[in-house]
Design a protein around this motif. Structure first.
Motif, short mmCIF file in Angstrom:
data_model
loop_
_atom_site.label_atom_id
_atom_site.label_comp_id
_atom_site.label_asym_id
_atom_site.label_seq_id
_atom_site.Cartn_x
_atom_site.Cartn_y
_atom_site.Cartn_z
N PHE A 96 -8.59 -25.24 13.29
CA PHE A 96 -8.12 -24.80 11.91
C PHE A 96 -6.78 -23.57 11.83
O PHE A 96 -6.33 -22.78 13.99
CB PHE A 96 -8.67 -23.81 11.42
CG PHE A 96 -10.18 -24.75 10.38
CD1 PHE A 96 -9.66 -24.86 9.30
CD2 PHE A 96 -11.72 -24.70 11.15
CE1 PHE A 96 -11.02 -25.91 8.75
CE2 PHE A 96 -12.17 -26.04 10.82
CZ PHE A 96 -12.06 -26.21 9.36
N ASP A 97 -6.29 -23.47 10.80
CA ASP A 97 -4.82 -22.24 11.13
C ASP A 97 -5.19 -21.17 10.72
O ASP A 97 -4.17 -20.53 10.91
CB ASP A 97 -3.87 -23.36 10.96
CG ASP A 97 -3.47 -24.73 10.99
OD1 ASP A 97 -2.77 -24.54 12.44
OD2 ASP A 97 -4.10 -25.94 10.46
N VAL A 98 -6.69 -21.30 9.38
CA VAL A 98 -6.36 -19.88 8.77
C VAL A 98 -7.87 -19.76 8.47
O VAL A 98 -8.34 -20.76 7.90
CB VAL A 98 -5.14 -19.87 7.24
CG1 VAL A 98 -5.77 -18.29 6.65
CG2 VAL A 98 -4.38 -19.55 7.59
N ILE A 99 -8.66 -18.99 8.59
CA ILE A 99 -9.51 -18.87 8.76
C ILE A 99 -10.01 -17.38 7.58
O ILE A 99 -9.12 -16.13 7.14
CB ILE A 99 -10.22 -18.48 10.01
CG1 ILE A 99 -10.42 -18.94 10.53
CG2 ILE A 99 -11.87 -17.86 9.44
CD1 ILE A 99 -11.31 -19.28 12.18
N HIS A 100 -10.48 -18.45 6.15
CA HIS A 100 -11.07 -17.05 5.14
C HIS A 100 -12.68 -16.22 5.30
O HIS A 100 -12.85 -15.93 4.33
CB HIS A 100 -10.40 -17.86 3.96
CG HIS A 100 -9.67 -18.92 3.63
ND1 HIS A 100 -8.73 -18.12 2.48
CD2 HIS A 100 -8.38 -19.86 4.17
CE1 HIS A 100 -7.53 -18.88 2.61
NE2 HIS A 100 -7.42 -19.57 3.58
N SER A 101 -13.12 -16.05 6.03
CA SER A 101 -14.49 -15.77 5.77
C SER A 101 -15.10 -14.95 6.99
O SER A 101 -16.46 -15.37 7.47
CB SER A 101 -15.46 -16.53 5.35
OG SER A 101 -15.35 -18.16 7.43
N LEU A 102 -14.95 -14.27 7.27
CA LEU A 102 -14.39 -13.39 8.20
C LEU A 102 -15.44 -12.27 7.39
O LEU A 102 -14.37 -11.46 6.83
CB LEU A 102 -13.46 -12.82 9.16
CG LEU A 102 -13.22 -11.67 10.09
CD1 LEU A 102 -14.33 -12.11 11.47
CD2 LEU A 102 -12.07 -11.06 10.63
N PRO A 123 -4.91 -16.58 11.85
CA PRO A 123 -4.93 -15.36 11.16
C PRO A 123 -6.63 -15.65 10.17
O PRO A 123 -6.70 -16.73 9.60
CB PRO A 123 -3.63 -15.71 9.76
CG PRO A 123 -2.63 -16.44 10.71
CD PRO A 123 -3.58 -17.25 11.58
N CYS A 124 -7.06 -14.53 9.53
CA CYS A 124 -8.08 -14.34 9.23
C CYS A 124 -8.11 -13.44 7.93
O CYS A 124 -7.87 -12.02 7.95
CB CYS A 124 -9.21 -14.09 9.91
SG CYS A 124 -9.48 -14.92 11.55
N PHE A 125 -8.63 -13.77 6.72
CA PHE A 125 -9.08 -13.63 5.92
C PHE A 125 -10.54 -12.74 5.98
O PHE A 125 -11.51 -13.32 6.45
CB PHE A 125 -9.36 -14.12 4.49
CG PHE A 125 -8.16 -14.61 3.60
CD1 PHE A 125 -7.41 -13.44 2.97
CD2 PHE A 125 -7.07 -16.06 4.23
CE1 PHE A 125 -5.78 -14.36 2.62
CE2 PHE A 125 -5.87 -16.25 3.94
CZ PHE A 125 -4.78 -15.24 3.15
N LYS A 136 -25.40 -14.11 -0.59
CA LYS A 136 -24.13 -14.49 -0.46
C LYS A 136 -22.93 -13.98 0.72
O LYS A 136 -23.73 -13.03 0.97
CB LYS A 136 -22.88 -14.35 -1.60
CG LYS A 136 -21.57 -15.04 -1.51
CD LYS A 136 -21.06 -14.61 -2.78
CE LYS A 136 -21.73 -15.85 -3.57
NZ LYS A 136 -20.81 -15.85 -5.14
N GLY A 137 -22.45 -14.38 1.63
CA GLY A 137 -21.65 -13.96 2.76
C GLY A 137 -20.73 -12.19 2.42
O GLY A 137 -20.18 -13.09 1.25
N GLY A 138 -20.22 -12.10 3.50
CA GLY A 138 -19.29 -11.73 2.70
C GLY A 138 -19.11 -9.51 3.34
O GLY A 138 -20.61 -9.23 2.69
N CYS A 139 -18.26 -9.30 3.52
CA CYS A 139 -18.54 -7.98 4.06
C CYS A 139 -18.97 -6.71 3.20
O CYS A 139 -18.63 -6.92 1.53
CB CYS A 139 -17.53 -7.52 4.77
SG CYS A 139 -16.97 -5.66 5.29
#
Length: 225
Positions: A96-102, A123-125, A136-139
């Protein structure tokens, strides 16, 4: 049945329309075509009309579709928009070029190690649990400032913040809240993004500052249809 080109044109026109009130440029909003669950023959028509940014939910599914597609369309940009298990970090960094789920410390460590090993910075979101949903996931919102410090210390390129509002609710307040969190935590400005909005609410997301919208059904039609 609508063609891939006409669907793409419609979504792009909607994005442009929602950019006008805030004098944003439509090209500043990245349209991620969410190709999860769709086979190669459904993806190819969008590639043929020039779209190059796609999103997948699972590493394994993407591995089965994209290496071959990228041989033919090498300028394609691939985003991981689904939850990522720490033991898949090496594979995600390679593909992947970008990850949205860090969203957690264990994944942060795994991704940093994988990026060091591959000598590739992806790059990571940071995904925020904007609705405080246990399932649900997420910080967690309260932990976001400290987690962002850890991301920066790990030398992982921070792309911005991402959220998934609770299903069945009005999305606008959650999008506005994510934008506020970005400002409050120094994750705003030209180099930072807001990944928010899907087929049902991407226009609202753009209106409230989204830089990346994740659109599947509006581009591909119903899954399996």
């Amino acid at each position: 049945m609508e063609s891939a080109a006409s669907r793409l044109d419609q979504v792009q026109a909607n994005i442009a329309r929602m950019c006008k009130p805030s004098r944003r440029k439509p090209e500043d909003v990245t349209l991620i075509a969410v190709s999860k669950t769709h086979p190669v023959e459904r993806i190819t028509p969008l590639l043929e009309v020039g779209h190059r940014v796609f999103g997948e939910n699972r590493v394994h599914e993407a591995q089965g579709k994209w290496p071959e597609l990228r041989d033919e369309y090498p300028d394609t940009e691939l985003h991981l928009i689904g939850q990522l298990q720490s033991n898949k970090a090496d594979e995600a960094v390679a593909l992947f070029d970008v990850i949205h789920s860090l969203d957690r410390g264990s994944l942060l460590k795994a991704l940093a190690k994988a990026m060091d090993k591959a000598d590739r910075r992806v790059p990571c979101f940071v995904q925020v649990n904007i609705g405080d949903e246990e399932q649900k996931g997420g910080c967690p919102i309260a932990e976001l400032p400290a987690f962002l410090v850890k991301v920066r210390d790990a030398d992982i390129p921070l792309a911005g913040l991402m959220c998934l509002p609770p299903a069945g609710t009005e999305a606008a307040p959650f999008f506005a809240f994510l934008a506020k969190l970005a400002v409050d935590n120094g994750v705003a400005g030209e180099s930072m993004g807001l990944s928010m909005g899907m087929s049902s609410d991407y226009e609202t997301a753009v209106q409230l500052g989204a830089t990346h919208v994740r659109v599947g059904t509006a581009l591909f039609g119903a899954r399996g249809g």
